[in-house]
Design a protein around this motif. Structure first.
Motif, PDB file in Angstrom:
ATOM      1  N   VAL A 218       0.852  -1.186   0.000  1.00  0.00           N
ATOM      2  CA  VAL A 218       0.000   0.000   0.000  1.00  0.00           C
ATOM      3  C   VAL A 218       0.888   1.236   0.000  1.00  0.00           C
ATOM      4  CG1 VAL A 218      -1.699   1.327   1.316  1.00  0.00           C
ATOM      5  CG2 VAL A 218      -1.927  -1.154   1.130  1.00  0.00           C
ATOM      6  N   ILE A 219       0.633   2.139  -0.951  1.00  0.00           N
ATOM      7  CA  ILE A 219       1.360   3.409  -1.014  1.00  0.00           C
ATOM      8  C   ILE A 219       0.405   4.466  -0.476  1.00  0.00           C
ATOM      9  CG2 ILE A 219       2.745   4.934  -2.455  1.00  0.00           C
ATOM     10  CD1 ILE A 219       3.641   2.031  -2.622  1.00  0.00           C
ATOM     11  N   GLY A 220       0.689   4.997   0.705  1.00  0.00           N
ATOM     12  CA  GLY A 220      -0.300   5.876   1.300  1.00  0.00           C
ATOM     13  C   GLY A 220       0.259   6.923   2.235  1.00  0.00           C
ATOM     14  N   ASN A 221      -0.410   8.027   2.270  1.00  0.00           N
ATOM     15  CA  ASN A 221      -0.406   9.005   3.345  1.00  0.00           C
ATOM     16  C   ASN A 221      -1.658   9.846   3.139  1.00  0.00           C
ATOM     17  OD1 ASN A 221       0.159  11.003   1.445  1.00  0.00           O
ATOM     18  ND2 ASN A 221       2.321  11.136   1.971  1.00  0.00           N
ATOM     19  N   GLU A 222      -1.841  10.864   3.904  1.00  0.00           N
ATOM     20  CA  GLU A 222      -3.070  11.659   3.791  1.00  0.00           C
ATOM     21  C   GLU A 222      -2.782  13.062   3.285  1.00  0.00           C
ATOM     22  OE1 GLU A 222      -5.314  11.483   7.392  1.00  0.00           O
ATOM     23  OE2 GLU A 222      -5.489   9.308   7.357  1.00  0.00           O
ATOM     24  N   LYS A 223      -1.761  13.178   2.436  1.00  0.00           N
ATOM     25  CA  LYS A 223      -1.391  14.484   1.895  1.00  0.00           C
ATOM     26  C   LYS A 223      -1.070  14.333   0.415  1.00  0.00           C
ATOM     27  CE  LYS A 223       1.578  18.477   2.717  1.00  0.00           C
ATOM     28  NZ  LYS A 223       1.855  18.683   1.283  1.00  0.00           N
TER      29      LYS A 223
ATOM     30  N   ASP B  31       0.697  -5.638   3.684  1.00  0.00           N
ATOM     31  CA  ASP B  31       1.855  -6.365   4.206  1.00  0.00           C
ATOM     32  C   ASP B  31       3.032  -5.410   4.313  1.00  0.00           C
ATOM     33  OD1 ASP B  31       0.691  -9.089   4.244  1.00  0.00           O
ATOM     34  OD2 ASP B  31       0.608  -8.828   2.078  1.00  0.00           O
ATOM     35  N   THR B  32       3.175  -4.572   3.285  1.00  0.00           N
ATOM     36  CA  THR B  32       4.175  -3.506   3.288  1.00  0.00           C
ATOM     37  C   THR B  32       3.451  -2.189   3.058  1.00  0.00           C
ATOM     38  OG1 THR B  32       5.915  -4.947   2.395  1.00  0.00           O
ATOM     39  CG2 THR B  32       6.233  -2.568   2.171  1.00  0.00           C
ATOM     40  N   LEU B  33       3.692  -1.208   3.916  1.00  0.00           N
ATOM     41  CA  LEU B  33       3.124   0.124   3.764  1.00  0.00           C
ATOM     42  C   LEU B  33       4.254   1.092   3.438  1.00  0.00           C
ATOM     43  CD1 LEU B  33       0.973   2.341   4.020  1.00  0.00           C
ATOM     44  CD2 LEU B  33       1.363   2.329   6.500  1.00  0.00           C
ATOM     45  N   VAL B  34       4.122   1.779   2.309  1.00  0.00           N
ATOM     46  CA  VAL B  34       5.128   2.754   1.882  1.00  0.00           C
ATOM     47  C   VAL B  34       4.510   4.144   1.971  1.00  0.00           C
ATOM     48  CG1 VAL B  34       6.650   3.502   0.020  1.00  0.00           C
ATOM     49  CG2 VAL B  34       6.174   1.058   0.331  1.00  0.00           C
ATOM     50  N   THR B  35       5.126   5.013   2.758  1.00  0.00           N
ATOM     51  CA  THR B  35       4.620   6.375   2.941  1.00  0.00           C
ATOM     52  C   THR B  35       5.637   7.381   2.409  1.00  0.00           C
ATOM     53  OG1 THR B  35       3.363   5.731   4.913  1.00  0.00           O
ATOM     54  CG2 THR B  35       3.817   8.075   4.625  1.00  0.00           C
ATOM     55  N   PRO B  36       5.433   7.873   1.174  1.00  0.00           N
ATOM     56  CA  PRO B  36       6.324   8.924   0.666  1.00  0.00           C
ATOM     57  C   PRO B  36       6.074  10.224   1.425  1.00  0.00           C
ATOM     58  CG  PRO B  36       5.108   7.847  -1.116  1.00  0.00           C
ATOM     59  CD  PRO B  36       4.445   7.468   0.162  1.00  0.00           C
ATOM     60  N   LEU B  37       7.159  10.912   1.728  1.00  0.00           N
ATOM     61  CA  LEU B  37       7.048  12.128   2.534  1.00  0.00           C
ATOM     62  C   LEU B  37       8.018  13.157   1.984  1.00  0.00           C
ATOM     63  CD1 LEU B  37       5.397  12.501   5.276  1.00  0.00           C
ATOM     64  CD2 LEU B  37       7.616  12.375   6.397  1.00  0.00           C
ATOM     65  N   ASN B  38       7.484  14.312   1.571  1.00  0.00           N
ATOM     66  CA  ASN B  38       8.384  15.390   1.167  1.00  0.00           C
ATOM     67  C   ASN B  38       9.237  15.806   2.361  1.00  0.00           C
ATOM     68  OD1 ASN B  38       7.414  15.507  -1.481  1.00  0.00           O
ATOM     69  ND2 ASN B  38       5.800  16.930  -0.920  1.00  0.00           N
ATOM     70  N   ASP B  39      10.465  16.222   2.075  1.00  0.00           N
ATOM     71  CA  ASP B  39      11.416  16.493   3.149  1.00  0.00           C
ATOM     72  C   ASP B  39      11.171  17.879   3.748  1.00  0.00           C
ATOM     73  OD1 ASP B  39      13.439  14.836   4.298  1.00  0.00           O
ATOM     74  OD2 ASP B  39      14.905  16.371   3.790  1.00  0.00           O
TER      75      ASP B  39
END
Length: 269
Positions: A6-11, A125-133
């Motif tokens: 799952v590729i997720g965040n709330e932004k 099973d794997t959660l990937v959360t991309p986050l701007n720096d």
């Protein structure tokens, strides 16, 4: 059983669809059966990316390794049981229909809190959360003091992941392997960048995620979207010499896949 990523965040704007597309295509190139789902039913960034890919490859008469994309099924009238949620049912039916024929199912979530995204996180099973720096994006994970040194408490997204972990534990499923990607990193060693790095390191131990480098800010990602291509496709469409930026971006993708530690995946590109 397929491994669900799952590729997720709330932004919005953190690069979720770019990560989803490159990860899905890379795994397909490595010989894995990959299916994708796009839960942003309005914008459909990943779905549009793949539509562009299929159209371009057909027109150019090219056969490049690609994931298969599935649209959430519509529910007929009267198919829901008492108290059953339509979003839950649609996602569960989609995943159930893909599991037997897939090694990996990649689910791209919208940049907002929705019921579909919430259910998807509990399936990960794997959660990937991309986050701007930046501390604006860091606030998605945790609140921090004015100096950027002290974490004062978890934020809404972290609490949602915690709830998803509890759901999985109650169902007897393995814990989520949560990986936070530091996306769009700048080359300069700025004070703000170092503060975020230290804050993420402290928070990772506190709420249980791993930190991995994502993609730097590069024009190539925006240029590839209309044709549905990824960095790994460039030589196959006639680009004889990759520039330094493209070579560096391929290396970032290679390191990202290694960092995810996905089952049965050996990086050979």
């Amino acid at each position: 059983m397929a491994h669900i990523i799952v590729i997720g965040n709330e932004k919005g704007g953190a690069g979720k669809s770019t990560v989803s597309m490159h990860l899905a295509t890379a795994l397909a190139r490595l010989g894995h059966r990959v299916q994708t789902l796009d839960l942003d039913l309005r914008q459909r960034s990943l779905g549009r990316y793949l539509d562009n890919r299929y159209a371009y490859l057909s027109k150019a008469e090219l056969d490049l390794p690609s994931p298969l994309h599935t649209v959430l099924p519509e529910l007929g009238a009267g198919t829901l049981g008492p108290g059953e949620n339509a979003s839950d049912r649609r996602l569960q039916e989609a995943v159930a229909g893909l599991e037997d024929d897939s090694d990996f199912i990649i689910i791209d979530c919208p940049g907002s809190h929705t019921r579909l995204a919430q259910v998807a996180h509990s399936l990960a099973d794997t959660l990937v959360t991309p986050l701007n720096d930046s501390f604006i994006d860091f606030d998605l994970l945790a609140h921090i003091d004015a100096e950027g040194d002290k974490i004062t408490g978890p934020s809404v997204y972290s609490e949602m992941v915690w709830s998803a972990r509890q759901v999985r534990a109650q169902a007897g499923l393995p814990p989520i392997d949560w990986v936070v990607l530091r996306n769009r990193l700048g080359a300069q060693q700025m004070v703000n960048k170092m503060k975020i790095e230290k804050a993420l390191e402290r928070l990772s131990k506190r709420i249980g995620f791993r930190v991995a480098p994502g993609f730097s800010e590069r024009v190539v990602f925006r240029e590839l979207f209309p044709r549905g291509l990824t960095l790994l496709d460039l030589k196959d469409v006639g680009v004889k010499q990759l520039n330094i930026s493209n070579v560096a971006a391929r290396q970032e993708l290679r390191e990202l896949i290694k960092a995810l530690k996905l089952p049965g995946v050996t990086v050979t590109f």
